[in-house]
Design a protein around this motif. Structure first.
Motif, short mmCIF file in Angstrom:
data_model
loop_
_atom_site.label_atom_id
_atom_site.label_comp_id
_atom_site.label_asym_id
_atom_site.label_seq_id
_atom_site.Cartn_x
_atom_site.Cartn_y
_atom_site.Cartn_z
N CYS A 177 -10.73 -1.57 -9.88
CA CYS A 177 -11.12 -0.39 -9.09
C CYS A 177 -9.95 0.30 -8.40
N PHE A 178 -8.79 -0.35 -8.34
CA PHE A 178 -7.68 0.19 -7.54
C PHE A 178 -6.71 0.99 -8.40
N PHE A 179 -7.24 2.03 -9.03
CA PHE A 179 -6.46 2.77 -10.03
C PHE A 179 -5.77 4.00 -9.46
N LYS A 180 -5.87 4.19 -8.14
CA LYS A 180 -5.17 5.32 -7.51
C LYS A 180 -4.01 4.78 -6.70
N ILE A 181 -2.83 5.30 -6.97
CA ILE A 181 -1.63 4.84 -6.29
C ILE A 181 -0.99 6.02 -5.57
N LEU A 182 -0.52 5.75 -4.36
CA LEU A 182 0.06 6.83 -3.56
C LEU A 182 1.50 7.09 -4.00
N TRP B 151 -2.42 10.95 -4.24
CA TRP B 151 -3.04 9.87 -5.00
C TRP B 151 -2.97 10.21 -6.49
N GLU C 275 -12.90 5.21 -2.87
CA GLU C 275 -11.98 5.74 -1.85
C GLU C 275 -12.29 5.20 -0.46
N ASP C 276 -12.71 3.93 -0.44
CA ASP C 276 -13.00 3.33 0.86
C ASP C 276 -12.41 1.93 1.04
N VAL C 277 -11.46 1.55 0.18
CA VAL C 277 -10.74 0.28 0.32
C VAL C 277 -9.28 0.51 -0.09
N ILE C 278 -8.36 -0.04 0.72
CA ILE C 278 -6.92 0.08 0.43
C ILE C 278 -6.39 -1.28 -0.06
N LEU C 279 -5.51 -1.22 -1.06
CA LEU C 279 -4.82 -2.41 -1.55
C LEU C 279 -3.32 -2.19 -1.40
N ASP D 64 3.73 -0.77 -2.64
CA ASP D 64 2.89 0.38 -2.98
C ASP D 64 1.54 0.30 -2.28
N ILE D 65 0.86 1.45 -2.27
CA ILE D 65 -0.44 1.61 -1.59
C ILE D 65 -1.43 2.12 -2.62
N ARG D 66 -2.53 1.38 -2.78
CA ARG D 66 -3.55 1.78 -3.76
C ARG D 66 -4.89 2.04 -3.05
N LEU D 67 -5.72 2.85 -3.71
CA LEU D 67 -7.03 3.21 -3.19
C LEU D 67 -8.04 2.95 -4.32
N ASP D 68 -9.24 2.53 -3.94
CA ASP D 68 -10.22 2.17 -4.98
C ASP D 68 -11.06 3.38 -5.42
N CYS D 69 -11.92 3.12 -6.37
CA CYS D 69 -12.74 4.17 -6.99
C CYS D 69 -13.62 4.90 -5.97
N GLN E 230 -1.62 -7.85 -0.78
CA GLN E 230 -1.34 -8.70 -1.94
C GLN E 230 0.18 -8.84 -2.06
N ILE F 1 -9.62 9.67 2.04
CA ILE F 1 -10.16 8.33 2.27
C ILE F 1 -11.51 8.42 2.98
N ILE G 81 -6.62 -4.88 1.81
CA ILE G 81 -6.22 -6.14 1.19
C ILE G 81 -4.71 -6.11 1.01
#
Lengths: 129, 129
Positions: free
Chosen positions: A101-106, A111, B79-83, B72-77, B20, B7, B18
């Motif tokens: 699900c984490f397919f968007k990268i800043l 994004w 758009e309510d969780v950051i990885l 790096d900073i990722r966002l999920d599908c 990682q 977001i 999260i």
């Protein structure tokens, strides 16, 4: 003491859950569980979440076939977050048809999508005839 | 459009995060950010969370030195969780002195600790003289 009682459930009786791919350690998705979902996840070794929008148990893959077979279940230091290690059927965890699900990268304050769609969602979730 | 506006912040203005480990992909910890924390995380490339218990910004490592340098900073599908992918200073992300926070694993319906303490917390968080 029952292992489920050691979890610090939030005010809604839920706990956040991170699902990680066994082997690669990639984070596939994030969801929530209630007590019933976690108990069933452990007994069946198939990930079961609590859908906050539908307000019901969500047996991951029940429509798509993209079930998650649970390898292990971890709990954090504060006993309020669960980490699952799973094998992802079909290699597709995301409802968009992507691996995770984490397919968007800043990138430069924008994004960007950097993961391909493996299968068209319309072909994953077929309407009931 | 500002990337922060994309977001879906929750009703408290927060987003789950999260962290990682870059390279190994191990999940180190889970926390929350508000808009200010995420903006500062991106501009400084050092993880800054929102402490829900202390109700203030929590610059990770400000006391322990165990800062997280953000790769790096990722966002999920949804758009309510950051990885975050981070490099963990000292190899210790957890306040218990362990590499990561998910050191309890479920085995035969009991939580077992399977990760060592790398540094005694009393030696990490020294009282101010």
């Amino acid at each position: 003491m029952n292992w489920l009682d050691e979890i610090n459930w939030d005010e809604n009786g839920l706990v956040p859950v991170i699902a990680q791919e066994h082997g690669t350690n990639k984070v596939l998705m994030f969801a929530w569980m209630n007590r019933e979902a976690l108990a069933e996840t452990n007994s069946t070794k198939q990930a079961v979440y609590w859908s906050r929008s539908r307000k019901k148990l969500w047996r991951k893959g029940e429509e798509s076939g993209h079930v998650q077979t649970v390898h292990d279940i971890r709990l954090d230091c504060d006993e309020d977050v669960i980490l699952l290690s799973v094998e992802q059927a079909g290699g597709i965890a995301c409802h968009t048809g992507r691996h995770h699900c984490f397919f968007k990268i800043l990138h430069n304050d924008q994004w960007r999508i950097d993961q391909p769609v493996i299968k068209n969602p319309e072909d994953i979730y077929k309407p009931v005839a």
